[in-house]
Design a protein around this motif. Sequence first.
Motif, PDB file in Angstrom:
ATOM      1  N   ASN A  90      -0.904  13.111  20.000  1.00 15.38           N
ATOM      2  CA  ASN A  90      -2.050  12.049  21.400  1.00 15.38           C
ATOM      3  C   ASN A  90      -2.374  10.942  21.830  1.00 15.38           C
ATOM      4  O   ASN A  90      -2.085  10.912  22.381  1.00 15.38           O
ATOM      5  N   LEU A  91      -1.115   9.793  21.220  1.00 15.03           N
ATOM      6  CA  LEU A  91      -1.333   8.882  21.174  1.00 15.03           C
ATOM      7  C   LEU A  91       0.329   8.253  22.059  1.00 15.03           C
ATOM      8  O   LEU A  91       1.020   7.163  21.379  1.00 15.03           O
ATOM      9  N   ASP A  92       0.941   9.431  21.526  1.00 14.04           N
ATOM     10  CA  ASP A  92       2.232   9.518  21.834  1.00 14.04           C
ATOM     11  C   ASP A  92       3.323   9.338  21.461  1.00 14.04           C
ATOM     12  O   ASP A  92       4.022   8.311  21.610  1.00 14.04           O
ATOM     13  N   ALA A  93       2.959   9.172  19.745  1.00 10.89           N
ATOM     14  CA  ALA A  93       3.731   8.777  19.146  1.00 10.89           C
ATOM     15  C   ALA A  93       5.141   9.493  18.744  1.00 10.89           C
ATOM     16  O   ALA A  93       5.051  10.995  19.222  1.00 10.89           O
ATOM     17  N   VAL A  94       5.955   9.202  18.500  1.00  8.26           N
ATOM     18  CA  VAL A  94       7.707   9.748  18.032  1.00  8.26           C
ATOM     19  C   VAL A  94       7.471  10.450  17.392  1.00  8.26           C
ATOM     20  O   VAL A  94       8.287  11.920  17.483  1.00  8.26           O
ATOM     21  N   ASP A  95       7.149  10.406  16.251  1.00  9.34           N
ATOM     22  CA  ASP A  95       7.445  11.273  14.633  1.00  9.34           C
ATOM     23  C   ASP A  95       6.427  11.039  14.199  1.00  9.34           C
ATOM     24  O   ASP A  95       5.370   9.366  14.384  1.00  9.34           O
ATOM     25  N   TYR A  96       5.958  11.564  13.155  1.00  6.98           N
ATOM     26  CA  TYR A  96       4.575  11.449  12.042  1.00  6.98           C
ATOM     27  C   TYR A  96       6.031  11.890  11.061  1.00  6.98           C
ATOM     28  O   TYR A  96       5.918  13.191  10.505  1.00  6.98           O
ATOM     29  N   LEU A  97       5.538  10.748   9.894  1.00  9.06           N
ATOM     30  CA  LEU A  97       6.316  11.130   8.368  1.00  9.06           C
ATOM     31  C   LEU A  97       5.852  11.040   7.698  1.00  9.06           C
ATOM     32  O   LEU A  97       4.715  10.263   7.292  1.00  9.06           O
ATOM     33  N   LEU A  98       5.466  11.876   6.787  1.00  9.36           N
ATOM     34  CA  LEU A  98       4.199  11.873   5.806  1.00  9.36           C
ATOM     35  C   LEU A  98       5.485  11.632   4.419  1.00  9.36           C
ATOM     36  O   LEU A  98       5.854  12.634   4.269  1.00  9.36           O
ATOM     37  N   LYS A  99       4.950  10.889   3.066  1.00 11.90           N
ATOM     38  CA  LYS A  99       4.728  10.042   2.924  1.00 11.90           C
ATOM     39  C   LYS A  99       5.057  10.768   1.241  1.00 11.90           C
ATOM     40  O   LYS A  99       3.876  12.078   1.152  1.00 11.90           O
ATOM     41  N   PRO A 100       5.801  11.268   0.487  1.00  9.96           N
ATOM     42  CA  PRO A 100       7.166  10.589   0.493  1.00  9.96           C
ATOM     43  C   PRO A 100       8.107  11.166   1.841  1.00  9.96           C
ATOM     44  O   PRO A 100       8.656  12.595   1.291  1.00  9.96           O
ATOM     45  N   PHE A 101       8.738  10.721   2.272  1.00  8.69           N
ATOM     46  CA  PHE A 101       9.916  11.287   2.994  1.00  8.69           C
ATOM     47  C   PHE A 101      11.385  10.594   2.163  1.00  8.69           C
ATOM     48  O   PHE A 101      11.400   9.781   1.878  1.00  8.69           O
ATOM     49  N   THR A 102      11.860  11.621   2.879  1.00  7.81           N
ATOM     50  CA  THR A 102      13.369  11.462   2.830  1.00  7.81           C
ATOM     51  C   THR A 102      14.553  11.054   3.934  1.00  7.81           C
ATOM     52  O   THR A 102      13.712  10.576   4.716  1.00  7.81           O
ATOM     53  N   PHE A 103      15.657   9.966   3.281  1.00  6.94           N
ATOM     54  CA  PHE A 103      16.017   9.861   4.246  1.00  6.94           C
ATOM     55  C   PHE A 103      16.253  10.775   5.497  1.00  6.94           C
ATOM     56  O   PHE A 103      16.457  10.136   6.325  1.00  6.94           O
ATOM     57  N   GLU A 104      16.942  11.767   5.233  1.00  5.53           N
ATOM     58  CA  GLU A 104      17.332  12.631   5.800  1.00  5.53           C
ATOM     59  C   GLU A 104      15.838  13.512   7.643  1.00  5.53           C
ATOM     60  O   GLU A 104      16.002  12.884   8.307  1.00  5.53           O
ATOM     61  N   ARG A 105      14.776  13.599   6.647  1.00  6.44           N
ATOM     62  CA  ARG A 105      14.134  13.381   7.475  1.00  6.44           C
ATOM     63  C   ARG A 105      13.195  11.876   8.689  1.00  6.44           C
ATOM     64  O   ARG A 105      13.527  11.952   9.958  1.00  6.44           O
ATOM     65  N   PHE A 106      13.990  10.811   7.652  1.00  3.34           N
ATOM     66  CA  PHE A 106      13.229   9.563   8.777  1.00  3.34           C
ATOM     67  C   PHE A 106      14.290   9.533   9.473  1.00  3.34           C
ATOM     68  O   PHE A 106      14.985   8.658  10.612  1.00  3.34           O
ATOM     69  N   LEU A 107      15.706   9.478   9.259  1.00  2.59           N
ATOM     70  CA  LEU A 107      16.979   9.908  10.115  1.00  2.59           C
ATOM     71  C   LEU A 107      16.724  10.464  11.589  1.00  2.59           C
ATOM     72  O   LEU A 107      16.924   9.900  13.083  1.00  2.59           O
ATOM     73  N   LYS A 108      15.911  11.744  10.998  1.00  2.00           N
ATOM     74  CA  LYS A 108      15.559  13.042  12.258  1.00  2.00           C
ATOM     75  C   LYS A 108      15.024  11.997  13.275  1.00  2.00           C
ATOM     76  O   LYS A 108      14.453  12.000  14.213  1.00  2.00           O
ATOM     77  N   ALA A 109      13.669  11.715  12.567  1.00  2.00           N
ATOM     78  CA  ALA A 109      12.939  11.005  13.231  1.00  2.00           C
ATOM     79  C   ALA A 109      13.151   9.280  13.868  1.00  2.00           C
ATOM     80  O   ALA A 109      12.754   9.463  15.276  1.00  2.00           O
ATOM     81  N   VAL A 110      14.494   8.839  13.603  1.00  2.00           N
ATOM     82  CA  VAL A 110      14.875   8.044  15.147  1.00  2.00           C
ATOM     83  C   VAL A 110      15.495   8.119  15.084  1.00  2.00           C
ATOM     84  O   VAL A 110      16.042   7.275  16.829  1.00  2.00           O
ATOM     85  N   ASN A 111      16.295   9.193  15.320  1.00  2.00           N
ATOM     86  CA  ASN A 111      17.114   9.940  16.413  1.00  2.00           C
ATOM     87  C   ASN A 111      16.348   9.674  17.448  1.00  2.00           C
ATOM     88  O   ASN A 111      16.506   9.989  18.662  1.00  2.00           O
ATOM     89  N   LYS A 112      14.863  10.112  17.376  1.00  2.00           N
ATOM     90  CA  LYS A 112      14.046  10.569  18.606  1.00  2.00           C
ATOM     91  C   LYS A 112      14.100   9.855  18.702  1.00  2.00           C
ATOM     92  O   LYS A 112      13.785   9.438  20.206  1.00  2.00           O
ATOM     93  N   ALA A 113      13.667   8.426  18.741  1.00  2.00           N
ATOM     94  CA  ALA A 113      13.621   7.275  18.626  1.00  2.00           C
ATOM     95  C   ALA A 113      14.431   7.037  19.702  1.00  2.00           C
ATOM     96  O   ALA A 113      14.049   6.173  20.965  1.00  2.00           O
TER      97      ALA A 113
END
Length: 234
Positions: A90-113
Motif C-alpha cells: 500500500n506504500l508502493d513498495a517495489v517488492d517484499y522479501l521475506l527472510k531468509p530469501f535467496t539470491f535468486e529472489r533478491f535478483l528478481k526484486a532488484v530487477n523490478k526496481a
Amino acid sequence: MIRCIAIDDEPLALDVLEDFISKVPFLKLFKTCQSAVEAIEVLHQENIQLIFLDIQMPQISGVQFLKSLDQRPKVIFTTAYSDYALEGFNLDAVDYLLKPFTFERFLKAVNKAYQQINMQLVPGEQPAAAVKDYMFVKSGYDIIKVQYDHIRYIEGLKDYVKIHTDEKIVVSLMSMKTLADDLPAHFIRVHRSFIVNFARITLVQKRKIFIQKVEIPIGEVYRDAFLEKLKQER
C-alpha cells in the motif's frame, strides 16, 4: 547505476544484503544503517534511489520511517514477518522479501526496481537505456547480461534453465515459471521444457516448431495458446 542504502538492526542481515548487492552490476551501496534514524542523514546528503528496509526495528519501524519521508526513494522491504506485506504494498513498495530469501529472489526484486527507476528521469541525468532490452541472469558465481533479442529459446532441466543465445548457452539455477514471468511478450512457452522467442521461429509443423535446425515439440497443454498467438501474428 542505482544508488542504494540498506537499513536493518541485525548486523547479519546487513551482511547478507551487502553481499547480494555487491554481486549486482547496476547497484551501488552507499551505506548500511542499523536504524532508520541513522539513515535520515544519508538521505539528506545523497541522492538515494533505492532503500532495502527492514520493518521491525527499535525506535521507529520501517513502515513509520517510510511514511515520514516527504520524498520517497523506491523501497524493497526485507523482513521476517509476513503480516506487514499488505501495508508495504500500500506504500508502493517495489517488492517484499521475506527472510531468509535467496539470491535468486533478491535478483528478481532488484530487477523490478531497475525497471521502475529507469522509467523515471532524475534531474540532471540522461534517461537510461530501455530496460526491456535485456535481463541479468546468475550463472554460477557470475551475473551475466543477456539481450532478449539474442535469445533463441530456453530449455528447462529440473531446477536449471539453459538459455540458448546467438553467442552462447547460459545455464542458471531457476525455475521455468520464474523466468517466464519476467520475459517480454514475444516469448511464449510451448512445452513444459521449452520457452521460445517467437520472432526466431523459422518453421511451424503440426506438433513441433523449428528455430533454424533445432526441433522443439509443442506440448498439448500449450498448443491452443501458441496457435492463438500464431494467428495474431499473421
